[in-house]
Design a protein around this motif. Structure first.
Motif, PDB file in Angstrom:
ATOM      1  N   ASP A   1       0.804  -1.221   0.000  1.00  0.00           N
ATOM      2  CA  ASP A   1       0.000   0.000   0.000  1.00  0.00           C
ATOM      3  C   ASP A   1       0.841   1.278   0.000  1.00  0.00           C
ATOM      4  N   LEU A   2       1.675   1.407  -0.997  1.00  0.00           N
ATOM      5  CA  LEU A   2       2.652   2.501  -1.004  1.00  0.00           C
ATOM      6  C   LEU A   2       2.171   3.678  -1.854  1.00  0.00           C
ATOM      7  N   ASN A   3       2.405   4.890  -1.364  1.00  0.00           N
ATOM      8  CA  ASN A   3       2.097   6.101  -2.130  1.00  0.00           C
ATOM      9  C   ASN A   3       3.360   6.929  -2.277  1.00  0.00           C
ATOM     10  N   LEU A   4       3.581   7.457  -3.479  1.00  0.00           N
ATOM     11  CA  LEU A   4       4.833   8.164  -3.726  1.00  0.00           C
ATOM     12  C   LEU A   4       4.661   9.053  -4.948  1.00  0.00           C
TER      13      LEU A   4
ATOM     14  N   LEU B   1      10.232  -2.139  -5.760  1.00  0.00           N
ATOM     15  CA  LEU B   1       9.488  -0.953  -6.192  1.00  0.00           C
ATOM     16  C   LEU B   1       9.948  -0.534  -7.592  1.00  0.00           C
ATOM     17  N   LEU B   2      11.266  -0.477  -7.789  1.00  0.00           N
ATOM     18  CA  LEU B   2      11.777  -0.061  -9.096  1.00  0.00           C
ATOM     19  C   LEU B   2      11.372  -1.063 -10.178  1.00  0.00           C
ATOM     20  N   LYS B   3      11.469  -2.341  -9.838  1.00  0.00           N
ATOM     21  CA  LYS B   3      11.088  -3.356 -10.832  1.00  0.00           C
ATOM     22  C   LYS B   3       9.611  -3.226 -11.191  1.00  0.00           C
ATOM     23  N   ALA B   4       8.793  -2.922 -10.201  1.00  0.00           N
ATOM     24  CA  ALA B   4       7.357  -2.763 -10.469  1.00  0.00           C
ATOM     25  C   ALA B   4       7.131  -1.597 -11.423  1.00  0.00           C
ATOM     26  N   ILE B   5       7.871  -0.503 -11.219  1.00  0.00           N
ATOM     27  CA  ILE B   5       7.708   0.645 -12.123  1.00  0.00           C
ATOM     28  C   ILE B   5       8.111   0.248 -13.541  1.00  0.00           C
ATOM     29  N   MET B   6       9.134  -0.610 -13.651  1.00  0.00           N
ATOM     30  CA  MET B   6       9.605  -1.034 -14.973  1.00  0.00           C
ATOM     31  C   MET B   6       8.725  -2.142 -15.575  1.00  0.00           C
ATOM     32  N   GLY B   7       7.674  -2.494 -14.880  1.00  0.00           N
ATOM     33  CA  GLY B   7       6.764  -3.513 -15.429  1.00  0.00           C
ATOM     34  C   GLY B   7       7.290  -4.922 -15.276  1.00  0.00           C
TER      35      GLY B   7
ATOM     36  N   GLU C   1      -0.929  -4.478  -7.271  1.00  0.00           N
ATOM     37  CA  GLU C   1      -2.243  -3.867  -7.056  1.00  0.00           C
ATOM     38  C   GLU C   1      -2.009  -2.385  -6.879  1.00  0.00           C
ATOM     39  N   GLY C   2      -3.009  -1.564  -7.187  1.00  0.00           N
ATOM     40  CA  GLY C   2      -2.845  -0.112  -7.108  1.00  0.00           C
ATOM     41  C   GLY C   2      -2.419   0.435  -8.460  1.00  0.00           C
TER      42      GLY C   2
ATOM     43  N   GLU D   1      10.383  -2.843   5.519  1.00  0.00           N
ATOM     44  CA  GLU D   1       9.540  -4.027   5.288  1.00  0.00           C
ATOM     45  C   GLU D   1       8.390  -3.742   4.329  1.00  0.00           C
ATOM     46  N   GLY D   2       8.690  -3.037   3.253  1.00  0.00           N
ATOM     47  CA  GLY D   2       7.692  -2.833   2.213  1.00  0.00           C
ATOM     48  C   GLY D   2       6.720  -1.700   2.472  1.00  0.00           C
ATOM     49  N   ARG D   3       6.940  -0.950   3.576  1.00  0.00           N
ATOM     50  CA  ARG D   3       6.035   0.169   3.867  1.00  0.00           C
ATOM     51  C   ARG D   3       6.851   1.442   4.067  1.00  0.00           C
TER      52      ARG D   3
END
Lengths: 288, 347, 235
Positions: free
Chosen positions: C24-27, C48-54, C60-61, C211-213
């Protein structure tokens, strides 16, 4: 006597050109895609049957038939990789081995169903039997010489394709590290498919020459695969020029073995392969 | 997890296995000679399938050359029984020993190849051995040679008795192959190989000596294949290079059997061999199409459910019928002394 | 939720198989600013970076780049759309020359205004060594190639994953000087670092991950190293 031996060795060297043609496609798939396509030989035989149909049913000259089959083979290789092989690639090599193995059996039996078990050959005309006399009883066939020179030219072209073009750099990048390629935005699946398309082109050309020079039947694929594999390993896995050296070693061994009897022809090739492999497992020209 | 339905599927599966074993035990009393011969073929092929599964499914040795050992066994059996005049039973044991002996140099070649290349490498070795067998003039060279009747008669005076003896031999070999491989898979070697296959780091953590385990499995398979080759020769009463070293019969079919049944499971080869015989009995007359069907089926299995038919069944059946892995049930695992060394499930 | 943000991440969760790496991250990242992501090993920075790169297994989100959701796009499309990554551990193509490595960066990118002359201007050494294979370079030189490869994509958002790892302080200084110059060209930059001091020194804005938050965020001048360190270790 001497002339006979020189003739045999020369014949073997030229036969090595055909083997290098079988092997260069396999070398590409080993070096880039990191797997041995067990159906490689069967694909060569399938392309040969396609050429047989084009020449005997439609009456096309062999050269024109090969020109027609080249784009088909590129597309076929591309789609095969994209739709089938790509799905079996992963951490383990088991799935890709088994998928290509299954494909090999399907092709062999498909050809058997379509063409029957008879041994075939594509008629090459006068070109087939023309020879050049080099003096002292040493003769050289025009067809084998053409095959050899074509093989050398193909390796040269593939080398340029890999090392002097943009798609070549992309192919080498994916071959270096596919995970990084994906991470920086290279479409690795498409690049793999293009590489397999190039393998398809080598298959079409080698099928063109094989079908004129030698007999083939639906079950010929495995022996072509094994020859290609031996040439690739002898030359050094992934080395293109090495496939020529490996092909020549096999060709000469078989040609000399054939002097004893027909069974020794194949056996001599295997024995030389196994001996060299045990002494020099990295091959004659290992890629650094 | 502990629904009654789940319990019944396991019980039913085990019941079917037990029923199958029972039928095989009373087989000679029930079946005609041709049926008994078919069962003998079934059991021989089952042995080869169990061994290929051990190599490809557990030890990461994807060989396309295992038919070489069947051929070596066939020739060795012929040699010991006919030329050396040994009793056929002893000749069978010697056939296994010969196959084991040949496995050593073969290993020297193929273990130098990385797994992706080992497949074709093992094929080259098998081709070479078949061609050499064709050079043995005592064995009839390329066309092969038939077994003298005198040797066969040592197994029984009447054909019916002979076929029963051959049946019992294949039954014993299959039983031995299943039981001993079961024990191997439950030993440290088997646990280590399973752990390595499922998670390489896990295997490293329990200190599996990978190379030693792979060598052990390769050597393990060879004598079984050799003896199977001997039994097959007893049935066919003939050795010949392309038949005794048949890649179609002892490798292609076997790979299809294991892949379709379920590679890397103990149940897989059993299910696969049954399915294969059904296909062969009912679809043999469609010629090349039954090969194409098997090829398409095996590719589909690999892409859709790599664990094969047993993997599909396993979605309904909550546990293995033949429990080779030590993992569940949880309670028992905690009591195992080396539970802390066992690989943890991947997160 | 300023709509002017270059990158805006809303309620993002990232999963690797069963494991949830980000909760549940906001940035937000604006054009022309450096945002630091601070966190210990395994805090979820690279995820997080990998998620941005697809390249996450499942998310989710929303991850919005210039207002458009990146979810479901291929990495090639994301890079072509203006986001480039300098991966952790440099990850060059070792058998390719420096020039070939850089050329791949250009080809996969937006084909925008950053050219070879620009990156050779930033890193003159690369011009001299452009014919050398990447594997023959030192770690610092390889990092320069990795950064230059990403720059040649002419990204409007640049993600840098632990670029100072294992490098000498003078080289790190050089790299960050160049990153500041790139920021001044209007590029939005996300910098992931384990080094708290370095992260705070370069950033316009920081987020601390545990820890992911996100357990702390703000502007470096509004906080102290001690407070950040506390959140970094989660004590």
């Amino acid at each position: 006597m001497l002339a006979a031996i020189v003739n045999q060795i020369l014949q073997g060297v030229l036969l090595g050109g055909l083997y290098a043609m079988f092997a260069m496609g396999l070398s590409l798939s080993v070096g880039i895609l990191r797997f041995v396509n067990i159906a490689h030989g069967d694909l060569i035989v399938a392309a040969s049957f396609l050429l047989l149909t084009l020449t005997s049913q439609l009456g096309l000259p062999p050269f024109l038939a090969v020109l027609l089959v080249i784009p088909v083979a590129f597309g076929g290789g591309y789609l095969l990789q994209r739709l089938l092989f790509q799905r079996a690639l992963g951490k383990s090599v088991l799935p890709i081995i088994l998928v290509t193995f299954g494909l090999s059996i399907i092709i062999q039996n498909g050809l058997l169903g379509a063409y029957g078990a008879d041994t075939r050959k594509v008629a090459g005309g006068a070109f087939e039997t023309a020879t050049l006399a080099l003096g002292d009883g040493v003769n050289i066939g025009v067809l084998p010489l053409t095959i050899f020179l074509t093989a050398v030219a193909m390796i040269g072209l593939l080398d340029r394709l890999l090392y002097a073009t943009r798609i070549g750099a992309r192919i080498r990048a994916v071959s270096d590290d596919v995970a990084t390629a994906d991470l920086v935005g290279l479409p690795s699946a498409r690049i793999y498919a293009i590489a397999m398309g190039v393998v398809g082109v080598t298959i079409a050309i080698s099928a063109g020459f094989m079908s004129i020079w030698t007999n083939f039947d639906p079950a010929s694929g495995p022996s072509r695969l094994i020859t290609a594999f031996e040439a690739v390993v002898l030359g050094g896995l992934g080395s293109l020029w090495g496939t020529l050296a490996g092909g020549i070693v096999l060709g000469v061994a078989q040609s000399l073995g054939a002097q004893v009897d027909a069974a020794w022809q194949v056996l001599a090739g295997h024995l030389v392969f196994l001996t060299v492999f045990l002494i020099r497992p990295q091959g004659l020209f290992p890629r650094s | 997890m502990f629904e009654p339905k789940a319990f019944w599927t396991v019980a039913m599966g085990r019941g079917l296995l037990a029923l199958g074993a029972a039928v095989l035990i009373v087989g000679p009393a029930l079946f005609s000679i041709p049926q008994l011969q078919l069962l003998t073929q079934f059991l021989s092929l089952l042995v080869i399938a169990i061994m290929w599964n051990l190599l490809a499914g557990y030890a990461d040795i994807v060989s396309i050359g295992q038919h070489a050992f069947v051929g070596i066994g066939a020739y060795a059996f012929y040699g010991f029984a006919v030329f050396a005049g040994l009793n056929p039973f002893i000749a069978l044991v010697m056939a296994g020993a010969t196959a084991l002996l040949f496995a050593l140099p073969v290993m020297l070649v193929i273990f130098r190849l990385r797994e992706a290349y080992l497949a074709v490498g093992s094929w080259v070795v098998a081709e070479t051995l078949m061609l050499i067998a064709g050079k043995l003039s005592a064995f009839g060279g390329g066309s092969g040679v038939s077994m003298p009747v005198s040797v066969v008669k040592e197994l029984g005076a009447q054909p019916a008795l002979r076929y029963e003896t051959i049946y019992w031999l294949s039954f014993a070999l299959a039983g031995l192959a299943l039981a001993s491989t079961f024990i191997l898979m439950r030993s440290r070697v088997g646990i280590g190989l399973t752990a390595m296959r499922d998670d390489e780091e896990g295997a490293g953590a329990i200190g599996v000596n990978l190379i030693r385990s792979r060598i052990l499995c390769f050597l393990w398979a060879a004598p079984f294949l050799g003896i199977a080759g001997g039994i097959i020769t007893l049935q066919k009463l003939r050795v010949a290079p392309p038949a005794s070293f048949s890649i179609t019969d002892w490798t292609v079919y076997v790979i299809f059997i294991v892949v379709i049944g379920g590679i890397g499971s103990f149940e897989g080869p059993i299910i696969g061999t049954i399915v294969f015989f059904l296909i062969r009995q009912y679809l043999a007359d469609i010629g090349v199409w039954h090969f194409i069907l098997l090829g398409v089926l095996s590719i589909a299995v690999i892409l859709v459910e790599p664990r094969g038919l047993w993997g599909l069944l396993r979605r309904i059946v909550p546990q293995d019928l033949i429990p080779v892995s030590h993992a569940p049930p949880r309670r028992r695992r905690a009591q195992t002394p080396d539970a802390d060394k066992a690989p943890s499930p991947t997160l | 939720m300023a709509s002017s943000a270059l990158l805006s991440i809303e309620n993002l969760s990232v999963f690797h198989g069963q494991f949830q790496a980000i909760h549940d991250l906001n940035l937000e990242v604006a054009a022309g600013e450096i945002v630091s992501i601070i966190g210990a090993n395994g805090a979820g920075k690279s995820s997080l970076l990998k998620a941005i790169m697809g390249r996450a297994d499942r998310i989710e989100g929303a991850i919005r780049f210039e207002g458009a959701d990146l979810a479901g796009r291929s990495t090639a499309a994301i890079v072509g759309g203006g986001v480039a990554l300098v991966p952790e551990g440099r990850r060059l193509f070792p058998s390719l020359t420096v020039e070939e490595n850089l050329n791949i960066g250009w080809e996969v990118g937006t084909r925008g205004d950053v050219g070879f002359e620009d990156v050779y201007g930033y890193f003159p050494m690369l011009r001299e060594r452009r014919r050398q294979k990447a594997r023959e370079l030192s770690g610092g030189q390889q990092q320069m190639v990795a950064l230059a490869r990403a720059l040649l994509a002419s990204p409007r958002l640049l993600l840098c994953d632990e670029i100072s790892l294992g490098l000498a302080p003078t080289i790190i200084n050089d790299l960050y000087e160049i990153i500041a110059k790139i920021r001044d060209r209007g590029v939005g930059i996300v910098v992931v670092e384990q080094d708290i001091a370095r992260s705070l020194a370069v950033a316009n804005h920081f987020y601390c991950l545990l820890e992911g938050r996100i357990n702390l965020s703000g502007r470096p001048q509004d906080t102290t190293r001690e407070i950040v360190a506390k959140h970094y270790f989660g004590v």
